[in-house]
Design a protein around this motif. Structure first.
Motif, PDB file in Angstrom:
ATOM      1  N   SER A  50       0.832  -1.208   0.000  1.00  0.00           N
ATOM      2  CA  SER A  50       0.000   0.000   0.000  1.00  0.00           C
ATOM      3  C   SER A  50       0.863   1.254   0.000  1.00  0.00           C
ATOM      4  O   SER A  50       0.515   2.252  -0.646  1.00  0.00           O
ATOM      5  CB  SER A  50      -0.933   0.003   1.215  1.00  0.00           C
ATOM      6  OG  SER A  50      -1.885  -1.040   1.117  1.00  0.00           O
ATOM      7  N   LEU A  51       1.980   1.210   0.714  1.00  0.00           N
ATOM      8  CA  LEU A  51       2.889   2.356   0.713  1.00  0.00           C
ATOM      9  C   LEU A  51       3.366   2.653  -0.706  1.00  0.00           C
ATOM     10  O   LEU A  51       3.372   3.807  -1.145  1.00  0.00           O
ATOM     11  CB  LEU A  51       4.083   2.075   1.635  1.00  0.00           C
ATOM     12  CG  LEU A  51       5.068   3.216   1.883  1.00  0.00           C
ATOM     13  CD1 LEU A  51       5.800   3.002   3.203  1.00  0.00           C
ATOM     14  CD2 LEU A  51       6.109   3.339   0.771  1.00  0.00           C
ATOM     15  N   ILE A  52       3.745   1.607  -1.442  1.00  0.00           N
ATOM     16  CA  ILE A  52       4.189   1.797  -2.826  1.00  0.00           C
ATOM     17  C   ILE A  52       3.048   2.342  -3.681  1.00  0.00           C
ATOM     18  O   ILE A  52       3.233   3.262  -4.489  1.00  0.00           O
ATOM     19  CB  ILE A  52       4.739   0.480  -3.411  1.00  0.00           C
ATOM     20  CG1 ILE A  52       6.195   0.294  -2.984  1.00  0.00           C
ATOM     21  CG2 ILE A  52       4.627   0.444  -4.929  1.00  0.00           C
ATOM     22  CD1 ILE A  52       6.892  -0.861  -3.653  1.00  0.00           C
ATOM     23  N   ALA A  53       1.853   1.771  -3.532  1.00  0.00           N
ATOM     24  CA  ALA A  53       0.716   2.214  -4.338  1.00  0.00           C
ATOM     25  C   ALA A  53       0.415   3.698  -4.111  1.00  0.00           C
ATOM     26  O   ALA A  53       0.112   4.434  -5.059  1.00  0.00           O
ATOM     27  CB  ALA A  53      -0.506   1.362  -4.022  1.00  0.00           C
ATOM     28  N   LEU A  54       0.507   4.154  -2.867  1.00  0.00           N
ATOM     29  CA  LEU A  54       0.259   5.555  -2.566  1.00  0.00           C
ATOM     30  C   LEU A  54       1.391   6.442  -3.076  1.00  0.00           C
ATOM     31  O   LEU A  54       1.147   7.494  -3.679  1.00  0.00           O
ATOM     32  CB  LEU A  54       0.092   5.752  -1.058  1.00  0.00           C
ATOM     33  CG  LEU A  54      -1.148   5.126  -0.425  1.00  0.00           C
ATOM     34  CD1 LEU A  54      -1.100   5.314   1.085  1.00  0.00           C
ATOM     35  CD2 LEU A  54      -2.420   5.727  -0.991  1.00  0.00           C
ATOM     36  N   ALA A  55       2.636   6.020  -2.840  1.00  0.00           N
ATOM     37  CA  ALA A  55       3.783   6.834  -3.240  1.00  0.00           C
ATOM     38  C   ALA A  55       3.870   6.982  -4.756  1.00  0.00           C
ATOM     39  O   ALA A  55       4.326   8.017  -5.264  1.00  0.00           O
ATOM     40  CB  ALA A  55       5.072   6.229  -2.697  1.00  0.00           C
ATOM     41  N   ALA A  56       3.411   5.961  -5.483  1.00  0.00           N
ATOM     42  CA  ALA A  56       3.452   6.002  -6.950  1.00  0.00           C
ATOM     43  C   ALA A  56       2.205   6.646  -7.545  1.00  0.00           C
ATOM     44  O   ALA A  56       2.112   6.794  -8.764  1.00  0.00           O
ATOM     45  CB  ALA A  56       3.618   4.593  -7.499  1.00  0.00           C
ATOM     46  N   GLY A  57       1.255   6.994  -6.703  1.00  0.00           N
ATOM     47  CA  GLY A  57       0.037   7.620  -7.213  1.00  0.00           C
ATOM     48  C   GLY A  57      -0.942   6.642  -7.819  1.00  0.00           C
ATOM     49  O   GLY A  57      -1.843   7.040  -8.571  1.00  0.00           O
ATOM     50  N   PRO A  61      -4.557   8.424  -0.757  1.00  0.00           N
ATOM     51  CA  PRO A  61      -4.669   8.198   0.687  1.00  0.00           C
ATOM     52  C   PRO A  61      -6.010   8.681   1.225  1.00  0.00           C
ATOM     53  O   PRO A  61      -6.663   9.534   0.619  1.00  0.00           O
ATOM     54  CB  PRO A  61      -3.517   9.029   1.259  1.00  0.00           C
ATOM     55  CG  PRO A  61      -3.344  10.140   0.278  1.00  0.00           C
ATOM     56  CD  PRO A  61      -3.636   9.534  -1.065  1.00  0.00           C
ATOM     57  N   THR A  62      -6.388   8.150   2.371  1.00  0.00           N
ATOM     58  CA  THR A  62      -7.574   8.634   3.077  1.00  0.00           C
ATOM     59  C   THR A  62      -7.280   9.969   3.749  1.00  0.00           C
ATOM     60  O   THR A  62      -8.157  10.831   3.871  1.00  0.00           O
ATOM     61  CB  THR A  62      -8.005   7.604   4.139  1.00  0.00           C
ATOM     62  OG1 THR A  62      -8.120   6.322   3.518  1.00  0.00           O
ATOM     63  CG2 THR A  62      -9.333   7.981   4.755  1.00  0.00           C
ATOM     64  N   GLY A  63      -6.045  10.125   4.195  1.00  0.00           N
ATOM     65  CA  GLY A  63      -5.642  11.367   4.837  1.00  0.00           C
ATOM     66  C   GLY A  63      -4.159  11.610   4.637  1.00  0.00           C
ATOM     67  O   GLY A  63      -3.409  10.709   4.266  1.00  0.00           O
ATOM     68  N   GLY A  64      -3.728  12.839   4.876  1.00  0.00           N
ATOM     69  CA  GLY A  64      -2.309  13.180   4.731  1.00  0.00           C
ATOM     70  C   GLY A  64      -1.968  13.613   3.325  1.00  0.00           C
ATOM     71  O   GLY A  64      -2.827  13.741   2.450  1.00  0.00           O
ATOM     72  N   THR A  65      -0.673  13.828   3.098  1.00  0.00           N
ATOM     73  CA  THR A  65      -0.185  14.357   1.829  1.00  0.00           C
ATOM     74  C   THR A  65       0.884  13.447   1.248  1.00  0.00           C
ATOM     75  O   THR A  65       1.780  12.992   1.960  1.00  0.00           O
ATOM     76  CB  THR A  65       0.423  15.765   2.030  1.00  0.00           C
ATOM     77  OG1 THR A  65      -0.573  16.627   2.589  1.00  0.00           O
ATOM     78  CG2 THR A  65       0.902  16.352   0.709  1.00  0.00           C
ATOM     79  N   VAL A  66       0.773  13.190  -0.053  1.00  0.00           N
ATOM     80  CA  VAL A  66       1.794  12.448  -0.788  1.00  0.00           C
ATOM     81  C   VAL A  66       2.332  13.345  -1.892  1.00  0.00           C
ATOM     82  O   VAL A  66       1.566  13.843  -2.730  1.00  0.00           O
ATOM     83  CB  VAL A  66       1.227  11.155  -1.410  1.00  0.00           C
ATOM     84  CG1 VAL A  66       2.319  10.419  -2.192  1.00  0.00           C
ATOM     85  CG2 VAL A  66       0.644  10.245  -0.337  1.00  0.00           C
ATOM     86  N   ARG A  67       3.650  13.557  -1.890  1.00  0.00           N
ATOM     87  CA  ARG A  67       4.293  14.312  -2.964  1.00  0.00           C
ATOM     88  C   ARG A  67       5.233  13.389  -3.727  1.00  0.00           C
ATOM     89  O   ARG A  67       6.068  12.704  -3.128  1.00  0.00           O
ATOM     90  CB  ARG A  67       5.079  15.503  -2.400  1.00  0.00           C
ATOM     91  CG  ARG A  67       4.212  16.593  -1.802  1.00  0.00           C
ATOM     92  CD  ARG A  67       5.037  17.829  -1.429  1.00  0.00           C
ATOM     93  NE  ARG A  67       4.221  18.862  -0.853  1.00  0.00           N
ATOM     94  CZ  ARG A  67       3.906  18.942   0.443  1.00  0.00           C
ATOM     95  NH1 ARG A  67       4.395  18.044   1.289  1.00  0.00           N
ATOM     96  NH2 ARG A  67       3.134  19.907   0.885  1.00  0.00           N
ATOM     97  N   LEU A  68       5.072  13.372  -5.036  1.00  0.00           N
ATOM     98  CA  LEU A  68       5.912  12.569  -5.917  1.00  0.00           C
ATOM     99  C   LEU A  68       6.585  13.497  -6.913  1.00  0.00           C
ATOM    100  O   LEU A  68       5.902  14.268  -7.610  1.00  0.00           O
ATOM    101  CB  LEU A  68       5.066  11.525  -6.646  1.00  0.00           C
ATOM    102  CG  LEU A  68       5.772  10.672  -7.707  1.00  0.00           C
ATOM    103  CD1 LEU A  68       6.861   9.805  -7.080  1.00  0.00           C
ATOM    104  CD2 LEU A  68       4.768   9.814  -8.465  1.00  0.00           C
ATOM    105  N   GLU A  71       5.377  17.009  -6.806  1.00  0.00           N
ATOM    106  CA  GLU A  71       3.973  17.301  -7.068  1.00  0.00           C
ATOM    107  C   GLU A  71       3.086  16.708  -5.978  1.00  0.00           C
ATOM    108  O   GLU A  71       3.239  15.540  -5.602  1.00  0.00           O
ATOM    109  CB  GLU A  71       3.550  16.720  -8.424  1.00  0.00           C
ATOM    110  CG  GLU A  71       4.269  17.323  -9.623  1.00  0.00           C
ATOM    111  CD  GLU A  71       3.717  18.694  -9.996  1.00  0.00           C
ATOM    112  OE1 GLU A  71       2.644  19.071  -9.485  1.00  0.00           O
ATOM    113  OE2 GLU A  71       4.371  19.380 -10.798  1.00  0.00           O
ATOM    114  N   ASP A  72       2.142  17.509  -5.486  1.00  0.00           N
ATOM    115  CA  ASP A  72       1.137  17.029  -4.539  1.00  0.00           C
ATOM    116  C   ASP A  72       0.133  16.197  -5.326  1.00  0.00           C
ATOM    117  O   ASP A  72      -0.634  16.732  -6.144  1.00  0.00           O
ATOM    118  CB  ASP A  72       0.457  18.223  -3.870  1.00  0.00           C
ATOM    119  CG  ASP A  72      -0.569  17.816  -2.817  1.00  0.00           C
ATOM    120  OD1 ASP A  72      -0.983  16.635  -2.805  1.00  0.00           O
ATOM    121  OD2 ASP A  72      -0.962  18.690  -2.023  1.00  0.00           O
ATOM    122  N   LEU A  73       0.120  14.882  -5.096  1.00  0.00           N
ATOM    123  CA  LEU A  73      -0.699  14.001  -5.918  1.00  0.00           C
ATOM    124  C   LEU A  73      -2.189  14.226  -5.730  1.00  0.00           C
ATOM    125  O   LEU A  73      -2.984  13.884  -6.609  1.00  0.00           O
ATOM    126  CB  LEU A  73      -0.350  12.542  -5.629  1.00  0.00           C
ATOM    127  CG  LEU A  73       1.074  12.114  -6.034  1.00  0.00           C
ATOM    128  CD1 LEU A  73       1.279  10.625  -5.757  1.00  0.00           C
ATOM    129  CD2 LEU A  73       1.355  12.426  -7.501  1.00  0.00           C
TER     130      LEU A  73
END
Length: 224
Positions: A50-57, A61-68, A71-73
Motif C-alpha cells: 500500500s505504501l508503494i501504491a500511494l507513493a506512486a500515485g 490516501p484517506t488522509g495526509g499528503t503524498v508528494r511525488l 507534485e502534490d498528488l
C-alpha cells in the motif's frame, strides 16, 4: 540540495471490508531522496504494498499528503498522475506483469515508444542484452521461465532510465538462484542509471543491500 523524490506526511489509508473499515496505514511519514535505495520491510499485512501504491500515485490516501517528484498528488487527476510517472517512474512487481501478446523485445520497447524514443527497439535489444536475454528477443512470456520473465520486466523498467524505481517483492516468485541473479541486476543497474529505488521485500539479505530501511508494523513505521 535537491528536493526529495517522495514525501509522505501523516498519510493514512482506510479501506472498506465486509467486516467494516480496515486501517491499512496510520499517520505514516516517509521520504526518499534522489539516488537513494530504501527497503520497506515488515510482516504480511503491515501495509508495504500500500505504501508503494500511494507513493506512486496508483491509490489515493484517506488522509495526509503524498508528494511525488515535487507534485502534490491530491491535486492531480489519474491522467496527470500517469503523465507525471511517464519516463520518470518505473515499477517492477512480483508477478512480472508482462504483456502476454508481445515478445520480450516488444515488452521492453513499448514504454520507450510511449516516451517518444525513435530508437525504442535498438534500446530494447541493448537492455535485454544487459540482462542476458539476447537469445530470447522473440520469445513470448509463456515461453520464458519465471527468472527470465522478471529479467524482461527489469529491462523494461530501467530502459527509460527513470529517476525512481518501485520494486514490490521482485524476487518473491523466484527460486534461490534466479532470485540472487535478479537481485544483483536490480541493484547493479539501478546504481548505474542513478535511479532511486523503493524496494518491498521479505528477504532480509535483499533488504540489507539497501541504503536504509523502513520497517512497517500494523500500518506504522517503527524504524526508518
Amino acid at each position: 540540495m535537491s528536493s526529495p523524490l517522495i514525501v509522505l506526511e501523516n498519510v493514512s489509508l482506510t479501506l472498506p471490508s465486509a467486516a467494516g473499515p480496515v486501517e491499512i496505514l496510520k499517520g505514516l511519514d516517509a521520504r526518499v531522496e534522489a539516488g537513494e535505495h530504501v527497503a520497506v520491510t515488515g510482516p504480511s499485512g503491515s501495509g508495504k504494498s500500500s505504501l508503494i501504491a500511494l507513493a506512486a500515485g496508483l491509490e489515493q490516501p484517506t488522509g495526509g499528503t503524498v508528494r511525488l517528484l515535487g507534485e502534490d498528488l491530491s491535486k492531480l487527476d489519474e491522467d496527470r498522475r500517469a503523465r507525471l510517472r511517464r519516463g520518470q517512474v518505473s515499477l517492477v512487481f512480483q508477478s512480472f506483469h508482462l504483456l502476454p501478446n508481445m515478445t520480450a523485445e516488444e515488452n521492453v520497447a513499448a514504454p520507450l515508444e510511449i516516451a517518444g524514443k525513435a530508437d525504442a527497439f535498438p534500446l530494447a535489444r541493448q537492455w535485454l542484452d544487459r540482462v542476458g536475454l539476447m537469445g530470447r528477443l522473440k520469445h513470448y512470456p509463456h515461453q520464458l521461465s519465471g527468472g527470465e520473465q522478471q529479467r524482461v520486466a527489469l529491462a523494461r523498467a530501467l530502459a527509460t532510465r527513470p529517476r525512481l524505481l518501485f520494486a514490490d517483492e521482485p524476487t518473491g516468485n523466484l527460486d534461490a538462484e534466479n532470485a540472487a541473479h535478479v537481485a544483483d541486476l536490480l541493484f547493479g543497474l539501478a546504481q548505474e542509471t542513478g535511479a532511486a529505488m523503493v524496494l518491498v521485500t521479505h528477504d532480509p539479505a535483499l533488504a540489507a543491500r539497501a541504503d536504509r530501511r523502513i520497517v512497517l508494523r500494523a500500518g506504522r513505521a517503527v524504524s526508518a
